[in-house]
Design a protein around this motif. Structure first.
Motif, PDB file in Angstrom:
ATOM      1  N   UNK A  18       0.935  -1.322   0.102  1.00  0.00           N
ATOM      2  CA  UNK A  18      -0.069  -0.031  -0.290  1.00  0.00           C
ATOM      3  C   UNK A  18       0.902   1.532   0.309  1.00  0.00           C
ATOM      4  N   UNK A  19       2.192   0.911   0.444  1.00  0.00           N
ATOM      5  CA  UNK A  19       3.122   2.321   0.819  1.00  0.00           C
ATOM      6  C   UNK A  19       3.595   2.250  -0.362  1.00  0.00           C
ATOM      7  N   UNK A  20       3.964   1.611  -0.904  1.00  0.00           N
ATOM      8  CA  UNK A  20       4.415   2.139  -2.286  1.00  0.00           C
ATOM      9  C   UNK A  20       3.327   2.201  -3.370  1.00  0.00           C
ATOM     10  N   UNK A  21       2.202   1.723  -3.430  1.00  0.00           N
ATOM     11  CA  UNK A  21       0.851   1.960  -4.266  1.00  0.00           C
ATOM     12  C   UNK A  21       0.874   3.726  -3.876  1.00  0.00           C
ATOM     13  N   UNK A  22       1.012   4.543  -2.960  1.00  0.00           N
ATOM     14  CA  UNK A  22       0.647   5.224  -2.233  1.00  0.00           C
ATOM     15  C   UNK A  22       1.938   6.551  -3.425  1.00  0.00           C
ATOM     16  N   UNK A  23       2.723   5.797  -2.438  1.00  0.00           N
ATOM     17  CA  UNK A  23       4.197   7.141  -3.349  1.00  0.00           C
ATOM     18  C   UNK A  23       4.156   7.312  -4.771  1.00  0.00           C
ATOM     19  N   UNK A  24       4.196   5.812  -5.452  1.00  0.00           N
ATOM     20  CA  UNK A  24       4.050   6.052  -7.015  1.00  0.00           C
ATOM     21  C   UNK A  24       2.858   6.477  -7.714  1.00  0.00           C
ATOM     22  N   UNK A  25       1.412   6.873  -7.196  1.00  0.00           N
ATOM     23  CA  UNK A  25       0.856   7.024  -7.209  1.00  0.00           C
ATOM     24  C   UNK A  25       0.258   8.764  -7.095  1.00  0.00           C
ATOM     25  N   UNK A  26       0.846   8.949  -6.348  1.00  0.00           N
ATOM     26  CA  UNK A  26       1.271  10.278  -5.709  1.00  0.00           C
ATOM     27  C   UNK A  26       2.485  10.975  -6.763  1.00  0.00           C
ATOM     28  N   UNK A  27       3.086  10.742  -7.743  1.00  0.00           N
ATOM     29  CA  UNK A  27       3.551  11.117  -8.625  1.00  0.00           C
ATOM     30  C   UNK A  27       3.108  12.037  -9.924  1.00  0.00           C
ATOM     31  N   UNK A  71       3.995  12.940 -12.947  1.00  0.00           N
ATOM     32  CA  UNK A  71       4.162  11.992 -13.731  1.00  0.00           C
ATOM     33  C   UNK A  71       2.724  10.939 -14.272  1.00  0.00           C
ATOM     34  N   UNK A  72       2.928  10.371 -12.988  1.00  0.00           N
ATOM     35  CA  UNK A  72       1.020   9.165 -12.807  1.00  0.00           C
ATOM     36  C   UNK A  72       0.561   9.268 -13.053  1.00  0.00           C
ATOM     37  N   UNK A  73      -0.703  11.257 -12.764  1.00  0.00           N
ATOM     38  CA  UNK A  73      -1.683  11.231 -12.249  1.00  0.00           C
ATOM     39  C   UNK A  73      -2.800  10.585 -13.470  1.00  0.00           C
ATOM     40  N   UNK A  74      -3.470   9.114 -12.867  1.00  0.00           N
ATOM     41  CA  UNK A  74      -4.533   9.345 -13.777  1.00  0.00           C
ATOM     42  C   UNK A  74      -4.060   7.184 -14.331  1.00  0.00           C
ATOM     43  N   UNK A  75      -2.443   7.709 -13.600  1.00  0.00           N
ATOM     44  CA  UNK A  75      -2.012   5.528 -13.652  1.00  0.00           C
ATOM     45  C   UNK A  75      -2.793   4.943 -13.221  1.00  0.00           C
ATOM     46  N   UNK A  76      -2.713   3.342 -13.526  1.00  0.00           N
ATOM     47  CA  UNK A  76      -3.100   2.639 -13.064  1.00  0.00           C
ATOM     48  C   UNK A  76      -1.708   2.214 -12.496  1.00  0.00           C
ATOM     49  N   UNK A  77      -1.514   1.897 -10.747  1.00  0.00           N
ATOM     50  CA  UNK A  77       0.011   1.627 -10.411  1.00  0.00           C
ATOM     51  C   UNK A  77      -0.981  -0.063  -9.554  1.00  0.00           C
ATOM     52  N   UNK A  78      -0.110  -0.618  -9.732  1.00  0.00           N
ATOM     53  CA  UNK A  78      -0.495  -2.233  -9.044  1.00  0.00           C
ATOM     54  C   UNK A  78       1.355  -2.366  -8.384  1.00  0.00           C
ATOM     55  N   UNK A  79       0.866  -3.110  -6.813  1.00  0.00           N
ATOM     56  CA  UNK A  79       1.963  -3.380  -6.493  1.00  0.00           C
ATOM     57  C   UNK A  79       1.628  -5.037  -5.793  1.00  0.00           C
ATOM     58  N   UNK A  80       2.270  -5.915  -6.036  1.00  0.00           N
ATOM     59  CA  UNK A  80       2.052  -7.332  -5.717  1.00  0.00           C
ATOM     60  C   UNK A  80       2.904  -7.826  -4.610  1.00  0.00           C
ATOM     61  N   UNK A  81       2.887  -8.780  -4.228  1.00  0.00           N
ATOM     62  CA  UNK A  81       3.481  -9.264  -3.655  1.00  0.00           C
ATOM     63  C   UNK A  81       4.682 -10.722  -5.054  1.00  0.00           C
ATOM     64  N   UNK A  82       5.465 -10.920  -5.181  1.00  0.00           N
ATOM     65  CA  UNK A  82       6.263 -11.223  -6.113  1.00  0.00           C
ATOM     66  C   UNK A  82       6.824 -13.083  -5.549  1.00  0.00           C
ATOM     67  N   UNK A  83       5.856 -13.617  -5.527  1.00  0.00           N
ATOM     68  CA  UNK A  83       5.908 -15.095  -4.503  1.00  0.00           C
ATOM     69  C   UNK A  83       7.251 -15.861  -5.774  1.00  0.00           C
ATOM     70  N   UNK A  84       7.401 -15.395  -6.820  1.00  0.00           N
ATOM     71  CA  UNK A  84       8.399 -16.865  -7.883  1.00  0.00           C
ATOM     72  C   UNK A  84       9.703 -16.403  -7.478  1.00  0.00           C
ATOM     73  N   UNK A  85      11.234 -17.334  -7.672  1.00  0.00           N
ATOM     74  CA  UNK A  85      12.066 -16.767  -7.275  1.00  0.00           C
ATOM     75  C   UNK A  85      12.917 -16.161  -7.939  1.00  0.00           C
ATOM     76  N   UNK A  86      13.635 -15.300  -7.706  1.00  0.00           N
ATOM     77  CA  UNK A  86      14.581 -13.873  -8.772  1.00  0.00           C
ATOM     78  C   UNK A  86      16.040 -14.815  -9.713  1.00  0.00           C
ATOM     79  N   UNK A  87      16.217 -16.100  -9.162  1.00  0.00           N
ATOM     80  CA  UNK A  87      17.323 -16.690  -9.821  1.00  0.00           C
ATOM     81  C   UNK A  87      17.192 -16.892 -10.769  1.00  0.00           C
TER      82      UNK A  87
END
Length: 180
Positions: free
Chosen positions: A59-68, A70-86
């Protein structure tokens, strides 16, 4: 301990998007992993796997990005990434393939089916319509992992498929001991 998130932003394209998004994430102490940005017509898509301190919530990430601005009216989504980064072996890019020609339905489907036949993996794909002298053209750029033992047959089949679709095909193998 840290959180791993998938950050996705879909917005109208404008100069400074990547800079604004990445600066915001940096200011929050978020580290970018695999990141992709693409202009899609008059829109744009930014996607990144990010690591943050455990106290930074989705929620904090979504809020910070949505407040930019440059992103007025953008669709901002943050989800848990459950896959390995390797990255697995078949995510290493061994070949770059470019296919270009007249645009007609089914191009991407027909061309990408060939990769399955040879146990090859498409790591990245970019396809776009181009207008060339008033004629619709299609450009497909593929970064792929192709097993060494099947490399020549796979590339020949891709070239033959492109030719049957009246498209030109070129490819290059990246240097190094890749694709084993």
């Amino acid at each position: 301990m840290h959180n791993v998130y998938l950050v996705s932003v879909l917005s109208k394209d404008k100069t400074g998007l990547v800079s604004a998004i990445s600066a915001c994430l940096f200011d929050l102490g978020v580290n970018l992993g695999s990141t992709n940005f693409t202009v899609l017509g008059s829109g744009a898509k930014f996607t990144a796997v990010c690591e943050s301190a455990i106290d930074i919530t989705k929620a904090a990430l979504e809020e910070a990005l949505s407040s930019l601005p440059e992103l007025a009216g953008a669709d901002v989504q943050v989800a848990n990434f459950e896959f390995s980064q390797d990255l697995p072996e078949n995510a290493e890019i061994t070949h770059r393939i470019t296919i270009q020609g007249g645009d007609h339905p089914g191009l991407v489907a027909r061309l990408t089916e060939v990769f399955n036949e040879y146990d090859a993996n498409i790591v990245r794909l970019n396809a776009e319509r181009l207008i060339d002298d008033g004629e619709d053209q299609y450009l497909i750029q593929i970064a792929a992992w192709i097993p060494t033992s099947r490399e020549h047959a796979c590339l020949a089949s891709i070239s033959n498929t492109a030719s049957s679709l009246q498209m030109q095909c070129s490819y290059s193998r990246l240097p190094g001991d890749l694709g084993q």
